[in-house]
Scaffold this motif. Structure first.
Motif: not given
Length: 86
Positions: A1-3, A5, A30, A44, A26, A21-24, A46
């Motif tokens: 995923g993409i970070a 923050k 998010f 956002i 698929s 921080t979360v990840s997207t 990566k």
């Protein structure tokens, strides 16, 4: 995923890292849930892509906010060197 923050605006107008921080998923979606009323910044990023930041995302008490949809571009580099004649 993409970070993704999260930062919160402080009293001096800057933004403080809130260590969230979360990840997207698929599909790129998010969610940063349980946020208090305030003004936020979301970054956002990566590796290998140009990151983006969204400042001034205001949440009212009990309200939801939406971060604009974004497409990250591939980061481009350069080759540099020196050529000399003897």
């Amino acid at each position: 995923g993409i970070a993704v923050k999260l930062f919160v605006r402080n009293a001096s107008g800057g933004y403080d890292d809130v260590n969230r921080t979360v990840s997207t998923a698929s599909d790129g979606s998010f969610e940063l849930a349980g946020l208090a009323k305030g003004t936020y910044r979301v970054t956002i990023a990566k590796t290998g892509f140009v990151g983006r930041a969204f400042d001034g995302l205001a949440l009212t008490s009990g309200g939801d906010g939406v971060v604009p949809e974004v497409t990250l571009a591939i980061a481009r580099g350069a080759l540099k060197g020196v050529a000399q004649l003897q």
